[in-house]
Scaffold this motif. Sequence first.
Motif, mmCIF file in Angstrom:
data_model
loop_
_atom_site.group_PDB
_atom_site.id
_atom_site.type_symbol
_atom_site.label_atom_id
_atom_site.label_comp_id
_atom_site.label_asym_id
_atom_site.label_seq_id
_atom_site.Cartn_x
_atom_site.Cartn_y
_atom_site.Cartn_z
ATOM 1 N N SER A 101 19.533 39.524 37.981
ATOM 2 C CA SER A 101 20.471 40.624 37.802
ATOM 3 C C SER A 101 20.507 41.329 39.144
ATOM 4 C CB SER A 101 19.994 41.571 36.700
ATOM 5 O OG SER A 101 20.894 42.660 36.601
ATOM 6 N N THR A 102 21.651 41.315 39.780
ATOM 7 C CA THR A 102 21.740 41.887 41.113
ATOM 8 C C THR A 102 23.132 42.438 41.373
ATOM 9 O OG1 THR A 102 21.190 41.449 43.432
ATOM 10 C CG2 THR A 102 22.414 39.743 42.274
ATOM 11 N N LYS A 103 23.234 43.228 42.395
ATOM 12 C CA LYS A 103 24.530 43.784 42.779
ATOM 13 C C LYS A 103 25.129 42.920 43.889
ATOM 14 C CE LYS A 103 23.485 48.585 41.601
ATOM 15 N NZ LYS A 103 22.506 48.265 40.604
ATOM 16 N N VAL A 104 26.370 42.492 43.674
ATOM 17 C CA VAL A 104 27.082 41.677 44.656
ATOM 18 C C VAL A 104 28.369 42.422 45.010
ATOM 19 C CG1 VAL A 104 28.222 39.468 45.085
ATOM 20 C CG2 VAL A 104 26.125 39.540 43.742
ATOM 21 N N ASN A 105 28.588 42.606 46.309
ATOM 22 C CA ASN A 105 29.731 43.387 46.771
ATOM 23 C C ASN A 105 30.643 42.531 47.642
ATOM 24 O OD1 ASN A 105 28.390 45.537 45.520
ATOM 25 N ND2 ASN A 105 27.335 46.081 47.387
ATOM 26 N N PRO A 106 31.649 41.898 47.027
ATOM 27 C CA PRO A 106 32.589 41.103 47.821
ATOM 28 C C PRO A 106 33.679 41.979 48.436
ATOM 29 C CG PRO A 106 33.064 40.827 45.489
ATOM 30 C CD PRO A 106 31.880 41.746 45.591
ATOM 31 N N SER A 107 34.108 41.603 49.619
ATOM 32 C CA SER A 107 35.273 42.216 50.261
ATOM 33 C C SER A 107 36.279 41.099 50.480
ATOM 34 C CB SER A 107 34.901 42.837 51.601
ATOM 35 O OG SER A 107 34.007 43.905 51.412
ATOM 36 N N PHE A 108 37.543 41.388 50.233
ATOM 37 C CA PHE A 108 38.552 40.354 50.430
ATOM 38 C C PHE A 108 39.897 40.984 50.754
ATOM 39 C CE2 PHE A 108 38.400 41.332 45.926
ATOM 40 C CZ PHE A 108 39.727 41.436 45.558
ATOM 41 N N GLU A 109 40.798 40.146 51.223
ATOM 42 C CA GLU A 109 42.170 40.578 51.480
ATOM 43 C C GLU A 109 43.089 39.725 50.628
ATOM 44 O OE1 GLU A 109 42.882 38.119 55.624
ATOM 45 O OE2 GLU A 109 41.988 40.116 55.750
ATOM 46 N N SER A 110 44.200 40.336 50.188
ATOM 47 C CA SER A 110 45.104 39.593 49.315
ATOM 48 C C SER A 110 46.520 40.132 49.450
ATOM 49 C CB SER A 110 44.620 39.688 47.865
ATOM 50 O OG SER A 110 45.249 40.700 47.155
ATOM 51 N N GLY A 111 47.444 39.407 48.847
ATOM 52 C CA GLY A 111 48.816 39.863 48.730
ATOM 53 C C GLY A 111 49.005 40.463 47.348
ATOM 54 N N VAL A 112 50.243 40.782 46.999
ATOM 55 C CA VAL A 112 50.545 41.313 45.673
ATOM 56 C C VAL A 112 51.754 40.593 45.091
ATOM 57 C CG1 VAL A 112 49.593 43.631 46.023
ATOM 58 C CG2 VAL A 112 51.961 43.179 46.657
ATOM 59 N N ARG A 113 51.825 40.591 43.770
ATOM 60 C CA ARG A 113 53.001 40.057 43.092
ATOM 61 C C ARG A 113 53.304 40.960 41.914
ATOM 62 N NH1 ARG A 113 51.734 37.223 38.221
ATOM 63 N NH2 ARG A 113 49.548 36.644 38.168
ATOM 64 N N LEU A 114 54.567 40.949 41.518
ATOM 65 C CA LEU A 114 55.022 41.747 40.393
ATOM 66 C C LEU A 114 55.453 40.810 39.279
ATOM 67 C CD1 LEU A 114 55.761 44.657 39.395
ATOM 68 C CD2 LEU A 114 58.072 44.166 40.188
ATOM 69 N N GLU A 115 54.931 41.042 38.078
ATOM 70 C CA GLU A 115 55.334 40.274 36.901
ATOM 71 C C GLU A 115 55.700 41.281 35.818
ATOM 72 O OE1 GLU A 115 52.935 37.632 33.772
ATOM 73 O OE2 GLU A 115 52.874 36.838 35.810
ATOM 74 N N GLU A 116 56.978 41.300 35.468
ATOM 75 C CA GLU A 116 57.525 42.313 34.562
ATOM 76 C C GLU A 116 57.220 43.689 35.158
ATOM 77 O OE1 GLU A 116 56.177 41.448 30.611
ATOM 78 O OE2 GLU A 116 57.141 39.493 30.602
ATOM 79 N N ASN A 117 56.337 44.464 34.543
ATOM 80 C CA ASN A 117 56.026 45.788 35.086
ATOM 81 C C ASN A 117 54.591 45.884 35.606
ATOM 82 O OD1 ASN A 117 54.691 45.692 32.620
ATOM 83 N ND2 ASN A 117 55.132 47.817 32.107
ATOM 84 N N ARG A 118 53.961 44.729 35.834
ATOM 85 C CA ARG A 118 52.553 44.704 36.236
ATOM 86 C C ARG A 118 52.388 44.164 37.658
ATOM 87 N NH1 ARG A 118 53.219 42.592 31.371
ATOM 88 N NH2 ARG A 118 52.832 40.467 32.043
#
Length: 196
Positions: A101-118
């Motif tokens: 049981s441990t704490k894992v802190n990922p950092s990442f970069e991403s794009g975005v997409r829109l699906e309906e209103n989300r």
Amino acid sequence: MTIRRAIAVTVLLISTLTLAGCDGLSVSETELNQAVAKQLEQPKSNHIQLTLESGNTLDMNLLVKSAHIDLTDRDGGLALVDMKTELQGTLSAFGQSFSFSTKVNPSFESGVRLEENRVYLVAPKITKIAVEGSSFNDKILRSTLGSLHDDFEKKLAQYFDTHPVYVLNHSTREKATASMIKGISIKEDAIEFAIF
């Protein structure tokens, strides 16, 4: 639909377009992070199973504790995300099984997409994974996650494919314009939605 209701919908759309100036809608980085924090108030555990090169498996439950999103227009627009998660599970290594049981802190970069209103994060690319703690299990997990970088990235992508970071339902304007949005882009400190 009755004539009265059709007139009401038309008036609402016209007033929304007038308010929006026909340019679009934007959600600030602050609003986005507030929405994410609110979603994380109801913790949900996600099962992740990764296969090691040895054929053994790493069975984990991932609990997202917090996430901070920084929006930048760098490289055409990126969402830079720092997450704090808790991993619990079993790791098979050196012929033995270790519970952890441990704490894992990922950092990442991403794009975005829109699906309906989300709004969803797409194609996350991990830039860093930090495993907190100095126990033997944490060290094993740290080295294992390093070799499973691509698999962990795929699991993050699956997570964000089913968990939107924002839903366009925070105001009448958002609800009314959600169906008219034709494009989404990341600008400095905001996500912008183009109408028409």
